[in-house]
Structure formats: structure tokens, C-alpha cells
Design a protein around this motif. Structure first.
Motif, PDB file in Angstrom:
ATOM      1  N   VAL A  77      -1.641  -1.947  -3.922  1.00  0.00           N
ATOM      2  CA  VAL A  77      -0.685  -2.238  -2.860  1.00  0.00           C
ATOM      3  C   VAL A  77       0.641  -1.634  -3.284  1.00  0.00           C
ATOM      4  O   VAL A  77       1.113  -1.872  -4.393  1.00  0.00           O
ATOM      5  CB  VAL A  77      -0.506  -3.759  -2.629  1.00  0.00           C
ATOM      6  N   LEU A  78       1.205  -0.829  -2.406  1.00  0.00           N
ATOM      7  CA  LEU A  78       2.496  -0.197  -2.657  1.00  0.00           C
ATOM      8  C   LEU A  78       3.429  -0.624  -1.541  1.00  0.00           C
ATOM      9  O   LEU A  78       3.068  -0.533  -0.368  1.00  0.00           O
ATOM     10  CB  LEU A  78       2.332   1.328  -2.675  1.00  0.00           C
ATOM     11  N   MET A  79       4.608  -1.118  -1.907  1.00  0.00           N
ATOM     12  CA  MET A  79       5.600  -1.524  -0.907  1.00  0.00           C
ATOM     13  C   MET A  79       6.720  -0.497  -0.881  1.00  0.00           C
ATOM     14  O   MET A  79       7.234  -0.106  -1.928  1.00  0.00           O
ATOM     15  CB  MET A  79       6.172  -2.904  -1.247  1.00  0.00           C
ATOM     16  N   LEU A  80       7.078  -0.073   0.314  1.00  0.00           N
ATOM     17  CA  LEU A  80       8.163   0.878   0.506  1.00  0.00           C
ATOM     18  C   LEU A  80       9.252   0.187   1.313  1.00  0.00           C
ATOM     19  O   LEU A  80       9.035  -0.165   2.477  1.00  0.00           O
ATOM     20  CB  LEU A  80       7.646   2.126   1.236  1.00  0.00           C
ATOM     21  N   PHE A  81      10.381  -0.048   0.670  1.00  0.00           N
ATOM     22  CA  PHE A  81      11.498  -0.730   1.311  1.00  0.00           C
ATOM     23  C   PHE A  81      12.583   0.271   1.676  1.00  0.00           C
ATOM     24  O   PHE A  81      12.804   1.247   0.969  1.00  0.00           O
ATOM     25  CB  PHE A  81      12.113  -1.779   0.369  1.00  0.00           C
ATOM     26  N   GLY A  82      13.290   0.004   2.756  1.00  0.00           N
ATOM     27  CA  GLY A  82      14.419   0.834   3.143  1.00  0.00           C
ATOM     28  C   GLY A  82      15.003   0.349   4.449  1.00  0.00           C
ATOM     29  O   GLY A  82      14.348  -0.382   5.198  1.00  0.00           O
ATOM     30  N   LYS A 136      -6.768  -5.285  -1.191  1.00  0.00           N
ATOM     31  CA  LYS A 136      -6.787  -4.606  -2.491  1.00  0.00           C
ATOM     32  C   LYS A 136      -7.849  -5.223  -3.412  1.00  0.00           C
ATOM     33  O   LYS A 136      -8.689  -4.511  -3.948  1.00  0.00           O
ATOM     34  CB  LYS A 136      -5.419  -4.702  -3.154  1.00  0.00           C
ATOM     35  N   GLU A 137      -7.801  -6.523  -3.577  1.00  0.00           N
ATOM     36  CA  GLU A 137      -8.656  -7.201  -4.553  1.00  0.00           C
ATOM     37  C   GLU A 137     -10.129  -7.290  -4.136  1.00  0.00           C
ATOM     38  O   GLU A 137     -11.008  -7.067  -4.939  1.00  0.00           O
ATOM     39  CB  GLU A 137      -8.133  -8.623  -4.820  1.00  0.00           C
ATOM     40  N   SER A 188       6.520  -9.268  -2.806  1.00  0.00           N
ATOM     41  CA  SER A 188       5.892  -7.958  -3.015  1.00  0.00           C
ATOM     42  C   SER A 188       5.544  -7.744  -4.492  1.00  0.00           C
ATOM     43  O   SER A 188       4.533  -7.114  -4.789  1.00  0.00           O
ATOM     44  CB  SER A 188       6.799  -6.836  -2.519  1.00  0.00           C
ATOM     45  N   ARG A 189       6.326  -8.292  -5.404  1.00  0.00           N
ATOM     46  CA  ARG A 189       5.976  -8.171  -6.828  1.00  0.00           C
ATOM     47  C   ARG A 189       4.686  -8.921  -7.125  1.00  0.00           C
ATOM     48  O   ARG A 189       3.867  -8.479  -7.917  1.00  0.00           O
ATOM     49  CB  ARG A 189       7.110  -8.695  -7.701  1.00  0.00           C
ATOM     50  N   THR A 190       4.513 -10.063  -6.485  1.00  0.00           N
ATOM     51  CA  THR A 190       3.303 -10.855  -6.665  1.00  0.00           C
ATOM     52  C   THR A 190       2.087 -10.081  -6.162  1.00  0.00           C
ATOM     53  O   THR A 190       1.047 -10.038  -6.822  1.00  0.00           O
ATOM     54  CB  THR A 190       3.410 -12.196  -5.896  1.00  0.00           C
ATOM     55  N   VAL A 191       2.220  -9.446  -5.013  1.00  0.00           N
ATOM     56  CA  VAL A 191       1.103  -8.712  -4.413  1.00  0.00           C
ATOM     57  C   VAL A 191       0.843  -7.396  -5.137  1.00  0.00           C
ATOM     58  O   VAL A 191      -0.294  -7.052  -5.431  1.00  0.00           O
ATOM     59  CB  VAL A 191       1.386  -8.443  -2.913  1.00  0.00           C
ATOM     60  N   SER A 192       1.907  -6.645  -5.427  1.00  0.00           N
ATOM     61  CA  SER A 192       1.751  -5.317  -6.028  1.00  0.00           C
ATOM     62  C   SER A 192       1.292  -5.410  -7.481  1.00  0.00           C
ATOM     63  O   SER A 192       0.629  -4.521  -7.974  1.00  0.00           O
ATOM     64  CB  SER A 192       3.058  -4.537  -5.961  1.00  0.00           C
ATOM     65  N   GLY A 193       1.667  -6.512  -8.123  1.00  0.00           N
ATOM     66  CA  GLY A 193       1.238  -6.823  -9.495  1.00  0.00           C
ATOM     67  C   GLY A 193       1.275  -5.656 -10.368  1.00  0.00           C
ATOM     68  O   GLY A 193       0.707  -5.271 -11.207  1.00  0.00           O
TER      69      GLY A 193
END
Length: 183
Positions: free
Chosen positions: A21-26, A154-155, A178-183
């Protein structure tokens, strides 16, 4: 983060088979969705992918259904083209008399919709999925649920998921989730 770094990360997501999982913020208008479409265009071979915006969806079931629909439409057919292309060309070939023959089964279609949706979602495995406008999900579709679904994909389904999101005043909560998900 520079655009070069974003390009590098998106290219790596598309080229790898590793679930992620990749999060793109902006901020709005900074080109998150544009960068995604450019990464797809740069990919040596475009993988089957689903692009879904949370805008206009009202529940987690709606999001799951849209992901399933987009995944099925992106399937490559053995004779070339995609399912979406075959369905759009079929629409022009049906005559009104043929459509009238379908009317008697319409009352049953609604009952089968839920089952078809679950069966379709069960087929979502090993796909590339972009969930855009994460912050625009309504209160009935909490961001935590959207990110939880991304983590599940993902999992449990070995998918590569990109979430595109504007901070929208919830910066610390979104970063924590997002840190929890992207791990």
C-alpha cells in the motif's frame, strides 16, 4: 518529496509483484492523479488495474463493488482488447426486440446484485488498485475503513494499492492511519 521521487515510487509499485500500500498525499491540484496516469503510461506493460474515486460513494460496500467492477472491466481478453471494450461494442449490436426479451428477468436482477457483487469482489486478487480522493469519502465511509480495505487487499488478496489523498485538515490522523496500513 520531489516529483522525481514520486515517479520512482509509482514506477516501483507498478513493476513489483510484491503486495503493498502506497499513500500519495498532496494539496488539491498538485497532480497526484496525473502522476498516477503518467506512471501507467511509462510502464513497460500496463497491468490490469482498477481506478476508483471515493467521491460519490456512500459505503464500504459501494467501494468494494466499484473496485470489483473496475477490476473485471480491466481484464484482458484472449482475442485482444479488454472486457470493457467487448461490453461497449455489444451494446450497439442489441436490437430493441432483444432487449424486450430481457424484461421478464429484471425483477430478479436486484436480488442477485448482492451475490454478484460479493462473487466479483472475491475475484479481486493480485491487482493494482488506485483509490483516489480518499479524503472526499462521506462520513458514512470513514477514511479508516477505506485504509482498512486497502490493507486487506494488500494482506489477503496480494494487491498493490495506491491511495491518493489531500490532507484536508486531518493531517496527523491521516498520517497515523496511513503508517499503520503502509507498514
Amino acid at each position: 518529496m520531489t516529483f522525481a521521487h514520486v515517479r520512482e515510487r509509482l514506477d516501483a509499485l507498478l513493476q513489483s509483484d510484491r503486495p503493498k500500500v502506497l499513500m500519495l498525499f498532496g494539496d488539491w491540484g498538485t497532480g497526484k492523479t496525473y502522476q498516477w496516469s503518467q506512471a501507467l503510461a511509462r510502464a513497460p506493460s500496463t497491468p490490469p488495474y482498477a481506478y476508483v474515486s471515493t467521491f460519490g460513494l456512500s459505503s464500504l460496500s459501494d467501494l468494494r463493488r466499484r473496485i470489483a467492477e473496475e477490476s473485471v472491466l480491466a481484464i484482458n481478453l484472449p482475442e485482444g482488447g479488454k472486457v470493457a471494450d467487448a461490453l461497449s461494442s455489444l451494446g450497439g449490436k442489441l436490437r430493441p426486440a432483444q432487449l424486450l426479451k430481457l424484461l421478464p428477468v429484471l425483477p430478479y436482477v436486484g436480488r442477485m446484485d448482492a451475490l454478484a457483487g460479493e462473487l466479483s469482489f472475491a475475484a479481486v486478487r493480485g491487482k493494482v488498485i488506485c483509490i483516489d480522493d480518499v479524503e472526499r469519502a462521506p462520513n458514512s465511509l470513514p477514511v479508516a475503513d477505506v485504509l482498512g480495505l486497502a490493507n486487506y487487499l494488500k494482506e489477503e488478496r496480494q494487491c498493490r494499492v495506491l491511495g491518493c489523498c489531500r490532507f484536508n485538515g486531518h493531517r496527523s490522523k491521516l498520517l497515523e492511519l496511513s503508517r499503520t496500513v503502509s507498514g
